[in-house]
Write a protein that holds these residues in place. Structure first.
Motif, PDB file in Angstrom:
ATOM      1  N   LEU A  23      -0.014  -6.558   7.763  1.00  0.00           N
ATOM      2  CA  LEU A  23       1.346  -6.064   7.593  1.00  0.00           C
ATOM      3  C   LEU A  23       1.810  -6.243   6.147  1.00  0.00           C
ATOM      4  O   LEU A  23       1.748  -7.353   5.614  1.00  0.00           O
ATOM      5  CB  LEU A  23       2.264  -6.845   8.541  1.00  0.00           C
ATOM      6  N   LEU A  24       2.248  -5.146   5.519  1.00  0.00           N
ATOM      7  CA  LEU A  24       2.804  -5.203   4.163  1.00  0.00           C
ATOM      8  C   LEU A  24       4.095  -4.398   4.141  1.00  0.00           C
ATOM      9  O   LEU A  24       4.303  -3.522   4.982  1.00  0.00           O
ATOM     10  CB  LEU A  24       1.821  -4.584   3.149  1.00  0.00           C
ATOM     11  N   ASN A  25       4.947  -4.694   3.165  1.00  0.00           N
ATOM     12  CA  ASN A  25       6.090  -3.820   2.924  1.00  0.00           C
ATOM     13  C   ASN A  25       5.637  -2.676   2.034  1.00  0.00           C
ATOM     14  O   ASN A  25       4.886  -2.877   1.087  1.00  0.00           O
ATOM     15  CB  ASN A  25       7.225  -4.594   2.252  1.00  0.00           C
ATOM     16  N   LYS A  26       6.112  -1.488   2.365  1.00  0.00           N
ATOM     17  CA  LYS A  26       5.624  -0.295   1.674  1.00  0.00           C
ATOM     18  C   LYS A  26       6.774   0.644   1.335  1.00  0.00           C
ATOM     19  O   LYS A  26       7.708   0.803   2.121  1.00  0.00           O
ATOM     20  CB  LYS A  26       4.646   0.439   2.590  1.00  0.00           C
ATOM     21  N   THR A  27       6.703   1.250   0.162  1.00  0.00           N
ATOM     22  CA  THR A  27       7.572   2.389  -0.135  1.00  0.00           C
ATOM     23  C   THR A  27       6.802   3.384  -0.981  1.00  0.00           C
ATOM     24  O   THR A  27       6.011   3.007  -1.846  1.00  0.00           O
ATOM     25  CB  THR A  27       8.880   1.973  -0.847  1.00  0.00           C
ATOM     26  N   LYS A  28       7.010   4.657  -0.688  1.00  0.00           N
ATOM     27  CA  LYS A  28       6.417   5.704  -1.517  1.00  0.00           C
ATOM     28  C   LYS A  28       7.411   6.004  -2.631  1.00  0.00           C
ATOM     29  O   LYS A  28       8.607   6.153  -2.359  1.00  0.00           O
ATOM     30  CB  LYS A  28       6.194   6.945  -0.653  1.00  0.00           C
ATOM     31  N   ILE A  29       6.949   6.055  -3.881  1.00  0.00           N
ATOM     32  CA  ILE A  29       7.889   6.281  -4.982  1.00  0.00           C
ATOM     33  C   ILE A  29       7.637   7.596  -5.708  1.00  0.00           C
ATOM     34  O   ILE A  29       8.439   8.010  -6.536  1.00  0.00           O
ATOM     35  CB  ILE A  29       7.926   5.112  -5.989  1.00  0.00           C
ATOM     36  N   ALA A  30       6.514   8.256  -5.412  1.00  0.00           N
ATOM     37  CA  ALA A  30       6.280   9.583  -5.998  1.00  0.00           C
ATOM     38  C   ALA A  30       5.357  10.390  -5.099  1.00  0.00           C
ATOM     39  O   ALA A  30       4.492   9.849  -4.425  1.00  0.00           O
ATOM     40  CB  ALA A  30       5.677   9.468  -7.398  1.00  0.00           C
ATOM     41  N   PHE A  88       2.567  -4.417  -6.027  1.00  0.00           N
ATOM     42  CA  PHE A  88       1.651  -3.596  -6.816  1.00  0.00           C
ATOM     43  C   PHE A  88       1.825  -2.127  -6.503  1.00  0.00           C
ATOM     44  O   PHE A  88       2.368  -1.750  -5.470  1.00  0.00           O
ATOM     45  CB  PHE A  88       0.190  -4.048  -6.712  1.00  0.00           C
ATOM     46  N   LYS A  89       1.394  -1.310  -7.487  1.00  0.00           N
ATOM     47  CA  LYS A  89       1.509   0.142  -7.365  1.00  0.00           C
ATOM     48  C   LYS A  89       0.133   0.755  -7.207  1.00  0.00           C
ATOM     49  O   LYS A  89      -0.796   0.414  -7.933  1.00  0.00           O
ATOM     50  CB  LYS A  89       2.193   0.723  -8.607  1.00  0.00           C
ATOM     51  N   LEU A  90       0.038   1.652  -6.245  1.00  0.00           N
ATOM     52  CA  LEU A  90      -1.189   2.414  -6.023  1.00  0.00           C
ATOM     53  C   LEU A  90      -0.893   3.873  -6.323  1.00  0.00           C
ATOM     54  O   LEU A  90       0.045   4.445  -5.759  1.00  0.00           O
ATOM     55  CB  LEU A  90      -1.635   2.252  -4.570  1.00  0.00           C
ATOM     56  N   ARG A  91      -1.671   4.450  -7.244  1.00  0.00           N
ATOM     57  CA  ARG A  91      -1.484   5.856  -7.602  1.00  0.00           C
ATOM     58  C   ARG A  91      -2.739   6.639  -7.249  1.00  0.00           C
ATOM     59  O   ARG A  91      -3.840   6.286  -7.660  1.00  0.00           O
ATOM     60  CB  ARG A  91      -1.211   5.990  -9.107  1.00  0.00           C
ATOM     61  N   THR A  92      -2.569   7.710  -6.485  1.00  0.00           N
ATOM     62  CA  THR A  92      -3.721   8.525  -6.087  1.00  0.00           C
ATOM     63  C   THR A  92      -3.980   9.602  -7.133  1.00  0.00           C
ATOM     64  O   THR A  92      -3.118   9.896  -7.964  1.00  0.00           O
ATOM     65  CB  THR A  92      -3.463   9.226  -4.741  1.00  0.00           C
ATOM     66  N   VAL A  93      -5.165  10.233  -7.066  1.00  0.00           N
ATOM     67  CA  VAL A  93      -5.474  11.319  -8.007  1.00  0.00           C
ATOM     68  C   VAL A  93      -4.496  12.480  -7.867  1.00  0.00           C
ATOM     69  O   VAL A  93      -4.283  13.224  -8.820  1.00  0.00           O
ATOM     70  CB  VAL A  93      -6.921  11.872  -7.841  1.00  0.00           C
ATOM     71  N   THR A  94      -3.896  12.613  -6.676  1.00  0.00           N
ATOM     72  CA  THR A  94      -2.959  13.721  -6.451  1.00  0.00           C
ATOM     73  C   THR A  94      -1.543  13.396  -6.915  1.00  0.00           C
ATOM     74  O   THR A  94      -0.629  14.206  -6.730  1.00  0.00           O
ATOM     75  CB  THR A  94      -2.930  14.094  -4.953  1.00  0.00           C
TER      76      THR A  94
END
Ligand code: I3P
Length: 128
Positions: free
Chosen positions: A17-24, A91-97
């Protein structure tokens, strides 16, 4: 032999379980909307499920285990991002898309484990 000796089932690396938000989304900035998410790292993907604890009893149906969304880790980038939130351990995770997610936990050891496990998968995919 292991249960997956034929190698056809992606290996479950981690779940929690993590807290998550999409920012882009596709490079376009989104308004933050933090919520708890059940996160599963399997094969080359990070898969997000709704937090079971946030669901009402009537929402417990078989179809409910359907993922909310999933992220392909190939070519993704991972960075600590405490400057992007008032919360700690972000932390931020950025996908190729160009989709960007923030993931967060109050537990230092837990977020460090997630960071290094995801980074290991990204590194493995980079070498392929
Ligand atoms: C946002 C909400 C977020 C916060 C964000 C606020 O307000 O409080 O939790 O992010 O800060 O804008 P609203 O609910 O009105 O959209 P953090 O918790 O990550 O700090 P930000 O705008 O500085 O990102």
């Amino acid at each position: 032999s292991s249960p997956d000796s034929d190698g056809c089932t992606p290996e479950l690396e981690k779940a929690g379980l993590l807290n998550k938000t999409k920012i882009a989304e596709g490079g376009r900035k989104l308004r933050k909307n933090w919520s708890p998410s059940w996160v599963v790292l399997v094969g080359n993907s990070l898969v997000f499920f709704k937090d079971p604890k946030s669901q009402t009893p009537s929402s417990w149906k078989p179809g409910n285990s359907r993922p909310e969304s999933s992220v392909d880790l190939r070519g993704a980038q991972l960075h600590w991002a405490n400057d992007l939130s008032s919360k700690k351990n972000v932390f931020k995770l950025r996908t190729v898309t160009g989709n960007e997610f923030l993931l967060q936990s109050e537990t230092d050891s837990l977020i460090k484990e997630w960071y290094s496990t995801i980074q290991n998968v990204i590194d493995r995919l980079d070498r392929e």
